[in-house]
Structures are given as C-alpha cells and as structure tokens.
Design an enzyme around this catalytic site. Structure first.
Site, PDB file in Angstrom:
ATOM      1  N   ASN A   9      41.867 -12.496 -14.077  1.00 33.54           N
ATOM      2  CA  ASN A   9      41.583 -13.613 -13.492  1.00 33.54           C
ATOM      3  C   ASN A   9      43.192 -14.420 -13.293  1.00 33.54           C
ATOM      4  O   ASN A   9      43.291 -15.053 -14.287  1.00 33.54           O
ATOM      5  CB  ASN A   9      40.442 -14.455 -13.945  1.00 33.54           C
ATOM      6  CG  ASN A   9      40.351 -15.484 -13.203  1.00 33.54           C
ATOM      7  OD1 ASN A   9      40.879 -15.956 -12.182  1.00 33.54           O
ATOM      8  ND2 ASN A   9      39.651 -16.725 -13.968  1.00 33.54           N
ATOM      9  N   LYS A  11      43.797 -16.782 -11.739  1.00 36.00           N
ATOM     10  CA  LYS A  11      43.933 -18.231 -11.550  1.00 36.00           C
ATOM     11  C   LYS A  11      44.813 -18.813 -10.554  1.00 36.00           C
ATOM     12  O   LYS A  11      45.236 -17.976  -9.430  1.00 36.00           O
ATOM     13  CB  LYS A  11      43.901 -18.954 -12.730  1.00 36.00           C
ATOM     14  CG  LYS A  11      42.910 -18.478 -13.723  1.00 36.00           C
ATOM     15  CD  LYS A  11      42.689 -19.433 -14.875  1.00 36.00           C
ATOM     16  CE  LYS A  11      41.754 -18.564 -15.912  1.00 36.00           C
ATOM     17  NZ  LYS A  11      41.358 -19.584 -17.239  1.00 36.00           N
ATOM     18  N   HIS A  96      32.703 -19.958 -12.263  1.00 32.97           N
ATOM     19  CA  HIS A  96      34.056 -20.151 -13.334  1.00 32.97           C
ATOM     20  C   HIS A  96      33.901 -21.603 -13.903  1.00 32.97           C
ATOM     21  O   HIS A  96      33.753 -22.393 -13.206  1.00 32.97           O
ATOM     22  CB  HIS A  96      35.305 -19.657 -13.030  1.00 32.97           C
ATOM     23  CG  HIS A  96      36.336 -19.625 -13.876  1.00 32.97           C
ATOM     24  ND1 HIS A  96      36.813 -20.681 -14.772  1.00 32.97           N
ATOM     25  CD2 HIS A  96      36.768 -18.466 -14.807  1.00 32.97           C
ATOM     26  CE1 HIS A  96      37.400 -20.343 -15.727  1.00 32.97           C
ATOM     27  NE2 HIS A  96      37.699 -19.151 -15.543  1.00 32.97           N
ATOM     28  N   GLU A  98      36.195 -23.620 -14.693  1.00 33.23           N
ATOM     29  CA  GLU A  98      36.866 -24.257 -13.952  1.00 33.23           C
ATOM     30  C   GLU A  98      36.394 -25.003 -12.624  1.00 33.23           C
ATOM     31  O   GLU A  98      36.771 -26.130 -12.261  1.00 33.23           O
ATOM     32  CB  GLU A  98      38.342 -23.831 -13.778  1.00 33.23           C
ATOM     33  CG  GLU A  98      39.219 -23.542 -15.076  1.00 33.23           C
ATOM     34  CD  GLU A  98      39.876 -22.434 -15.263  1.00 33.23           C
ATOM     35  OE1 GLU A  98      40.289 -21.792 -14.421  1.00 33.23           O
ATOM     36  OE2 GLU A  98      40.090 -21.960 -16.770  1.00 33.23           O
ATOM     37  N   GLU A 168      31.867 -16.795 -21.003  1.00 33.01           N
ATOM     38  CA  GLU A 168      33.112 -17.421 -21.307  1.00 33.01           C
ATOM     39  C   GLU A 168      32.915 -18.545 -21.833  1.00 33.01           C
ATOM     40  O   GLU A 168      32.582 -19.718 -21.174  1.00 33.01           O
ATOM     41  CB  GLU A 168      33.788 -17.613 -20.008  1.00 33.01           C
ATOM     42  CG  GLU A 168      34.159 -16.411 -19.214  1.00 33.01           C
ATOM     43  CD  GLU A 168      35.406 -16.396 -18.078  1.00 33.01           C
ATOM     44  OE1 GLU A 168      36.487 -15.683 -18.541  1.00 33.01           O
ATOM     45  OE2 GLU A 168      35.425 -17.235 -17.428  1.00 33.01           O
ATOM     46  N   GLY A 174      41.629 -20.250 -22.217  1.00 34.49           N
ATOM     47  CA  GLY A 174      43.164 -20.722 -22.446  1.00 34.49           C
ATOM     48  C   GLY A 174      43.500 -21.607 -23.352  1.00 34.49           C
ATOM     49  O   GLY A 174      44.374 -22.252 -23.504  1.00 34.49           O
ATOM     50  N   SER A 214      40.608 -16.450 -23.901  1.00 30.22           N
ATOM     51  CA  SER A 214      41.807 -16.116 -24.964  1.00 30.22           C
ATOM     52  C   SER A 214      41.659 -14.468 -25.443  1.00 30.22           C
ATOM     53  O   SER A 214      41.962 -14.391 -26.544  1.00 30.22           O
ATOM     54  CB  SER A 214      41.827 -16.751 -26.120  1.00 30.22           C
ATOM     55  OG  SER A 214      42.142 -18.255 -25.611  1.00 30.22           O
TER      56      SER A 214
END
Ligand code: PGA
Length: 251
Positions: A9, A11, A96, A98, A168, A174, A214
């Site tokens: 991904n 991003k 996701h 985010e 996730e 991250g 991560s």
C-alpha cells in the site's frame, strides 16, 4: 484453499515516474522466481494504468487505494470503480483506517463502495481494525466484528467469497509497533470464526485474511507462520524493493 497474499500500500507516496520505476524494479526482482504468494501493489490512482502496463500482471496484481461510492456522474474529483477497472487494476483497498478517520468514510459508504467494486469485477481488500483505546478497553473483538457486519454481511455468499480482508490494528499502522504474532493470530481466528457463523466453514476457510501494521522483513515470517494469517498489507516497507522482496519471500 485460500491464497497467501502480500500486498503493498504505497499510500500517498511516489510521483508518477518514481512509481513506474518502483513497479519495474519489483517486476524485475520477481522474474523467474516461483512464489508461494500472490503479490499486489496498491498505488495512487494516477499510477494505475502505467503500473499495470509496466509489470507482468500475471505476477503482480494492481490495486487502487479507494474508489467512489457512486457509479458515475457529477462527483468532481472522484474516481469510479469502473474507471479503476478500465486501467487494468484488479483490486481495490477499501475501508483503510486512514480513509475512515481522515475522510469520514462510514460503514454505509463503504458498503456502497464494496458493491460497486464487485460489480466492476474488482476484488476488494477490505480493512478493519481497532484503535488503541478500544484494545485497551478490551473492545477490539467487538469493534472488528461490527466493522465486518456493517459493511459486508449483507453480501450474498457468492459475493462475500470474493472479498479479501485485512486486519490492521490502527495502533500498529506506521508506528513501528507491530501486533505480536499471538495478537494477530488471536484476532484472525476470531474473524474467521465470525465468518463461519455467517457464511459457513467453506467460505470462511477460503477467505484470505491479511495482517497490516508495521509488518516488515524482520517480523513477516513469524506473523505469516500463524495458521489464520494469510499474508500482509504492507505500507512503509512496500516503498522499496529491498524491503518488500523479503516480505514476499517470507512465504
Ligand atoms: P505500515 O502500513 O506497514 O506502514 O504500518 C500498513 C497499512 O496502513 O496498510
């Protein structure tokens, strides 16, 4: 049986030229290798067509990171599933954290996105996961179950069987703070049990459930060795071939 999948991904990283370069390097690195997993790269919209052109799409699947919740028309700035599919992409990352947190994507909006993706023969990689506070208050199972129920459980068994899930935990994305292999396995087994209850054992056993947050060359092998962890959704470590290849080869 379900597939093992390692999906990158990217991003909002890499301009068009850098993205094509990375895709080409990955394509080269995979040449002649026999792999024990499917490989996917999730790129920004503007890269999709060029990346699909630059790689052997039998070896590297291309994914969008989002698509519109509307079919077509006066939605300035949006990109439809049909448009994504027309680039040669075969997957779309949906839900996701985010997108949920920064762009206010609700379970209802995501339900529409999933339906449109399926209608256009895109495989949704549907993300779920709890925030730290929810884990600390031991609500993580409940939260993840309700995310799945709210956006996916109205799908027919046939449609559901086309979905890939990605667990996730938001606190691991991250942050360099990976879920332990035990935490990942525990949640993945819970997710599979939830699927068994709704769609039966066969569909549940055939659903790939990826871990994200991560994941890297150092922890991928241990994470992937769990019986219910069928691969990874990889952010930071998918941005260079040196970091991404060892994760692919962890299978
Ligand atoms: P990360 O991101 O690997 O950089 O933690 C994973 C993701 O958000 O998909």
């Amino acid at each position: 049986m379900r597939k093992n999948i390692v999906a990158g991904n990217w991003k909002m990283n890499k301009n068009l030229q850098e993205g094509i370069q990375l895709a080409k390097e990955l394509n080269e690195a995979l040449k002649g290798k026999s792999l024990n997993c499917d490989v996917i790269v999730g790129t920004p919209f503007i890269h999709l067509a060029s990346v699909a052109e630059a790689v052997d799409t039998n070896k590297i699947g291309v994914a969008a990171q989002n698509c519109a919740d509307k079919e077509s028309g006066a939605y300035t700035g949006e990109v439809s599933s049909e448009m994504v599919a027309s680039t040669g992409a075969k997957y779309v990352i949906l839900g996701h954290s985010e997108r949920r947190a920064y762009y206010h994507e609700t379970p209802e909006i995501l339900k529409e996105k999933v339906l449109l993706a399926l209608k256009n023969d895109l495989t949704p990689i549907f993300c779920i996961g709890e925030v730290l506070e929810e884990r600390e208050s031991e609500k993580h199972f409940e939260v993840v179950k309700s995310q799945i129920e709210a956006s996916l459980f109205e799908l027919s068994p046939e449609d559901f069987s086309k979905i890939v899930l990605a667990y996730e935990p938001v606190w691991a994305i991250g942050t360099g703070k990976t879920a332990s292999p035990e935490q990942a396995q525990e949640m993945h087994a819970f997710i599979r049990k939830t699927l068994v209850e709704k769609y039966g054992k066969e569909i549940a056993d055939n659903t790939s459930i990826l871990y994200g947050g991560s994941a890297n060359a150092g922890n991928a092998k241990e994470l992937f060795s769990n019986p219910d962890v069928d691969g990874g959704l990889i952010g930071g470590a998918s941005l260079s071939v040196d970091k991404f290849m060892p994760i692919i080869e962890a299978f």
